[in-house]
Design an enzyme around this catalytic site. Structure first.
Site, PDB file in Angstrom:
ATOM      1  N   GLY A  39      45.231  47.359  25.804  1.00 16.42           N
ATOM      2  CA  GLY A  39      45.332  48.791  25.572  1.00 16.42           C
ATOM      3  C   GLY A  39      44.360  49.633  26.377  1.00 16.42           C
ATOM      4  O   GLY A  39      44.630  50.795  26.674  1.00 16.42           O
ATOM      5  N   GLY A  51      42.545  48.327  29.300  1.00 18.45           N
ATOM      6  CA  GLY A  51      42.237  47.842  30.640  1.00 18.45           C
ATOM      7  C   GLY A  51      42.849  46.482  30.901  1.00 18.45           C
ATOM      8  O   GLY A  51      43.818  46.086  30.261  1.00 18.45           O
ATOM      9  N   GLU A  52      42.250  45.760  31.848  1.00 17.96           N
ATOM     10  CA  GLU A  52      42.815  44.489  32.278  1.00 17.96           C
ATOM     11  C   GLU A  52      41.786  43.371  32.201  1.00 17.96           C
ATOM     12  O   GLU A  52      40.590  43.612  32.065  1.00 17.96           O
ATOM     13  CB  GLU A  52      43.319  44.614  33.716  1.00 17.96           C
ATOM     14  CG  GLU A  52      42.200  44.855  34.723  1.00 17.96           C
ATOM     15  CD  GLU A  52      42.720  45.061  36.134  1.00 17.96           C
ATOM     16  OE1 GLU A  52      43.913  45.405  36.270  1.00 17.96           O
ATOM     17  OE2 GLU A  52      41.934  44.881  37.084  1.00 17.96           O
ATOM     18  N   ASP A  91      42.600  39.613  13.591  1.00 14.96           N
ATOM     19  CA  ASP A  91      43.688  39.570  14.575  1.00 14.96           C
ATOM     20  C   ASP A  91      44.018  38.138  14.976  1.00 14.96           C
ATOM     21  O   ASP A  91      44.257  37.845  16.137  1.00 14.96           O
ATOM     22  CB  ASP A  91      43.332  40.400  15.812  1.00 14.96           C
ATOM     23  CG  ASP A  91      44.571  40.936  16.521  1.00 14.96           C
ATOM     24  OD1 ASP A  91      45.669  40.891  15.917  1.00 14.96           O
ATOM     25  OD2 ASP A  91      44.451  41.393  17.670  1.00 14.96           O
TER      26      ASP A  91
END
Length: 548
Positions: free
Chosen positions: A197, A199-200, A312
């Protein structure tokens, strides 16, 4: 027409895989300008460095190595104490014949009065028990009273002498070196491995050690636009706290003009979701599921021991390293709940969220066990319990299924232990749920797992990734971000960036120095000293290895 996207992906994969095979000559060239700072420049560190025995002699890898070097040359008594602790640890982790062999070796080496390594520092009572130890009371005596006496001994005079020795000076030099500023020039950057969400994630390599890592690059403007600063800082804080074989380790934190960067353990074997749906038939073999679930369970328990709730847990967030061992990743939704505190915040991923999250009732660690039950189910069946793979379900219907439907075990690969542990993890009543009041590691599902050996990294994985395969989506399949316009930074933003960018994380960085051989090289008293620092730009590898 040539497929330029496919060519770019091929080149990116080739460079990325090639970097993981170290070129010793290249590494030596990169290290030429490195050297530890002179002691005269380390006064500030000597004053501020921790003086706690556990911290500098046990927890910090370089501190432990320097202390061990001191013990080995100081006196036979000091060396015997250190060797006893090592051999007791080996005995504790050994199995079958090896365990008995280790026990006899300890008795012959340390428990006989005429032995050169007899533990002369023991009190009269401790010494008598040590000399009389038998197979029946070995664990009670040696792992109890004698081990405690040995640890107490090392914390006394040996530790005091160490702090005035040349070996402690060397540790101080390393602590100073540890404080070097870290920028993007410290690394080579390789292909993008994925995007989230903010960046990479890309592969990077430390220029001076050759160590490969994954770098999570968070776009500063995107963070500010989506008010993600607090979450990013919390994830970084939690990553700094954890130290487990089953959770990705943070090694560096720095910033560039455009990004905040978290440099973590590289998990080149792909995530479990990728393995469920893209490696062989849908699902994973039961032997692998048991091994991965055991590691996941140990990782979750490590988080819970620090009052951290993961929130998560899902196969997509469980990554495999190059050897096939797994770790939990992406702690962006994790929350610290000290002193029995609860929360009602809705967080997680659809299909894995526990009933108490969906109903926004107070919860703590129980939600992670529910999500683990869903994840085991998915590893077996290729779908979560209350939602088929890629099925579009309205949130109201998913809520109803989660709160009301019975779990069905229709897939042929479910066996009795897997059905039972999943059913116990998916108990809707928190008090009845496995993990809430008991230790999941004791369940029959894990009967083949020796957890002490697993947690020491001594159990080989049942499956190993191929070295010539990239277990990630093609670069062309990774979605691009839209531009973030109109976002400007102020003084508060700059303060946040500075708070985030703390450089190296001591334990992970020190382990890298040891594993790469740089610790031995720079600590060699015969090595010619040079100014510490990074390579000059002219010394860097001339050929391009950045392809994004």
């Amino acid at each position: 027409m040539s497929d330029m996207g496919g060519l770019k992906n091929l080149v990116a994969n080739t460079d990325y895989l090639k970097a993981q095979s170290l070129d010793e000559k290249e590494i030596k060239k990169r290290r030429c300008s490195l050297g530890l700072p002179h002691l005269g420049n380390c006064t500030d560190v000597r004053v501020s460095v921790s003086k706690g025995f556990e911290d500098i002699c046990e927890q910090q890898p370089i501190g432990r190595a320097c202390f061990r070097q001191f013990l080995s040359v100081s006196s036979p008594e000091y060396l015997a104490a250190a060797e006893l602790l090592d051999e007791l640890n080996c005995w504790n982790l050994a199995e079958a014949e090896a365990k008995e062999e280790a026990r006899l070796n300890i008795i012959n080496k340390f428990c006989k009065a005429d032995s050169k390594s007899f533990l002369a520092f023991l009190t009269e009572d401790e010494a008598e028990k040590c000399k009389a130890v038998s197979e029946k009371d070995f664990e009670e005596v040696m792992m109890g009273q004698v081990k405690e006496a040995t640890q107490k001994f090392l914390r006394g005079q040996p530790f005091e002498e160490y702090q005035t020795s040349l070996f402690f000076d060397r540790f101080v030099q390393w602590k100073k070196f540890e404080k070097q500023p870290i920028t993007d020039k410290y690394f080579y950057e390789f292909r993008t491995l994925g995007k989230g969400g903010f960046g990479e994630v890309c592969g990077v390599q430390v220029k001076t050690t050759g160590q490969m890592y994954a770098c999570k690059k968070l776009d500063k403007k995107r963070l500010k636009k989506k008010s993600g600063e607090k979450m990013a800082l919390l994830e970084k804080k939690i990553l700094e706290m954890v130290n487990s074989l089953f959770i990705v380790n943070l090694a560096y934190a720095f910033d560039t003009k455009t990004h905040l960067c978290l440099v973590m353990t590289l998990m080149s074997g792909g995530d479990l979701k990728y393995h469920i749906f893209h490696v062989g038939e849908v699902g994973i073999e039961m032997e692998r599921i048991i091994h991965y679930t055991a590691q996941i369970t140990s990782g979750i328990l490590h988080l819970h021991s620090m009052d951290i709730v993961y929130r998560d847990m899902k196969p997509e967030n469980v990554l495999l390293d190059c050897q096939g061992q797994c770790r939990l990743s992406d702690l962006g939704l994790a929350v610290e709940l000290p002193n029995g505190k609860t929360t009602t915040q809705k967080a997680g991923t659809k299909g894995y969220m526990a009933p108490e999250i969906l109903k926004q009732e107070p919860y703590r660690t129980s939600v992670d066990w529910w999500a683990l039950g869903c994840s085991i189910y998915e590893m077996v069946a290729g779908r979560v319990p209350f939602r088929d793979h890629k099925e579009k379900v309205a949130k109201e219907e998913l809520l109803r299924r989660t709160l009301e439907d019975e779990v069905k075990f229709e897939h042929r690969n479910f066996d009795a232990p897997s059905k039972d542990i999943i059913s116990l993890f998916l108990k809707r009543n928190i008090e009845d749920r496995l993990g809430s009041n008991d230790d999941p590691r004791k369940h029959e599902f894990f009967k083949s797992i020796n957890f002490p050996r697993l947690e020491a990294g001594l159990i080989p994985p049942p499956w190993e990734p191929k070295a010539n395969v990239v277990y990630a989506k093609d670069t062309g399949d990774i979605r691009e971000f839209s531009d973030v316009k109109g976002v400007k930074f102020d003084a508060n933003d700059e303060k946040f960036f500075k708070e985030f960018s703390t450089g190296v994380v001591p334990i992970a960085w020190q382990q890298e120095m040891i594993d790469s051989g740089l610790f031995d090289e720079l600590s060699d008293p015969n090595r010619k000293e040079s100014a510490a620092g990074l390579e000059d730009e002219e010394q860097q590898k001339s050929k391009s290895c950045t392809l994004l």
